[in-house]
Design a protein around this motif. Structure first.
Motif, PDB file in Angstrom:
ATOM      1  N   GLU A   1      -0.053  -1.089  -1.940  1.00  0.00           N
ATOM      2  CA  GLU A   1       0.906  -0.637  -0.944  1.00  0.00           C
ATOM      3  C   GLU A   1       0.182  -0.167   0.316  1.00  0.00           C
TER       4      GLU A   1
ATOM      5  N   ILE B   1       6.245  12.513  12.145  1.00  0.00           N
ATOM      6  CA  ILE B   1       6.787  11.599  11.138  1.00  0.00           C
ATOM      7  C   ILE B   1       7.481  12.436  10.072  1.00  0.00           C
ATOM      8  N   SER B   2       8.739  12.137   9.820  1.00  0.00           N
ATOM      9  CA  SER B   2       9.506  12.744   8.730  1.00  0.00           C
ATOM     10  C   SER B   2      10.281  11.623   8.067  1.00  0.00           C
ATOM     11  N   TRP B   3      10.425  11.680   6.771  1.00  0.00           N
ATOM     12  CA  TRP B   3      11.110  10.618   6.032  1.00  0.00           C
ATOM     13  C   TRP B   3      10.479   9.250   6.345  1.00  0.00           C
ATOM     14  N   ASN B   4       9.189   9.254   6.618  1.00  0.00           N
ATOM     15  CA  ASN B   4       8.384   8.050   6.903  1.00  0.00           C
ATOM     16  C   ASN B   4       8.772   7.322   8.188  1.00  0.00           C
ATOM     17  N   VAL B   5       9.475   7.991   9.093  1.00  0.00           N
ATOM     18  CA  VAL B   5       9.837   7.404  10.389  1.00  0.00           C
ATOM     19  C   VAL B   5       9.591   8.419  11.510  1.00  0.00           C
TER      20      VAL B   5
ATOM     21  N   ASN C   1       1.751  -0.272  13.311  1.00  0.00           N
ATOM     22  CA  ASN C   1       1.952  -0.989  12.058  1.00  0.00           C
ATOM     23  C   ASN C   1       3.226  -1.838  12.044  1.00  0.00           C
TER      24      ASN C   1
ATOM     25  N   ASP D   1      13.653   3.874  13.839  1.00  0.00           N
ATOM     26  CA  ASP D   1      13.128   3.180  12.668  1.00  0.00           C
ATOM     27  C   ASP D   1      13.239   1.687  12.918  1.00  0.00           C
TER      28      ASP D   1
ATOM     29  N   TYR E   1       2.719   4.446  13.308  1.00  0.00           N
ATOM     30  CA  TYR E   1       3.980   3.795  12.931  1.00  0.00           C
ATOM     31  C   TYR E   1       4.254   2.601  13.845  1.00  0.00           C
TER      32      TYR E   1
ATOM     33  N   LYS F   1       1.373   5.037   4.224  1.00  0.00           N
ATOM     34  CA  LYS F   1       2.452   5.465   5.103  1.00  0.00           C
ATOM     35  C   LYS F   1       1.850   6.056   6.372  1.00  0.00           C
ATOM     36  N   PRO F   2       2.402   5.699   7.542  1.00  0.00           N
ATOM     37  CA  PRO F   2       1.845   6.215   8.791  1.00  0.00           C
ATOM     38  C   PRO F   2       2.010   7.730   8.892  1.00  0.00           C
ATOM     39  N   LYS F   3       0.997   8.373   9.445  1.00  0.00           N
ATOM     40  CA  LYS F   3       1.026   9.825   9.602  1.00  0.00           C
ATOM     41  C   LYS F   3       1.319  10.247  11.033  1.00  0.00           C
TER      42      LYS F   3
END
Length: 123
Positions: free
Chosen positions: A2, A42-46, A15, A59, A12, A5-7
């Motif tokens: 995988e 970034i929160s909730w991966n967005v 990628n 997103d 973000y 996840k962007p930090k």
């Protein structure tokens, strides 16, 4: 394996697919210029922007970028629909071949910032 996840918002955007990047960069610039005090993260991966609470976020999807803000009202939805944008309860879908509706987004950001300020000051 995988992908991590962007930090950061930079990661973000980097990628994401090329078609989405310019829309996200423009949204980022609109948010920063409209509410310069907003904190980016970034929160909730967005990407999410906070100003006395959640201000807005975006997103990437397969064919569009979703811009999310709580203050999306029916009159805004009607204007956006007339211009060819699809909206959800709290989102605007910006297809890769559409321009970012900057003026409406600025209006929404200012309204959300005001609501967040009032909430913070009345606690």
């Amino acid at each position: 394996m995988e992908t991590p996840k962007p930090k950061t918002v930079d990661a973000y955007i980097a990628n994401s697919g090329g078609e989405a990047r310019s829309i996200m960069e423009e949204l980022r610039q609109i948010i920063k210029s409209t509410v310069p005090e907003a904190e980016e993260g970034i929160s909730w991966n967005v990407p999410i922007y906070k100003y006395h609470g959640i201000l807005a976020g975006f997103d990437v999807a397969r064919h569009h970028v979703s811009f999310g803000v709580d203050v999306l009202h029916d009159e805004d939805r009607e204007i956006l629909k007339e211009k060819g944008y699809k909206t959800g309860k709290k989102t605007i879908q910006i297809k890769f071949d559409q321009e970012v509706p900057g003026n409406i987004i600025k209006k929404l950001l200012k309204a959300q910032a005001k609501i967040n300020e009032v909430k913070t000051n009345t606690k």
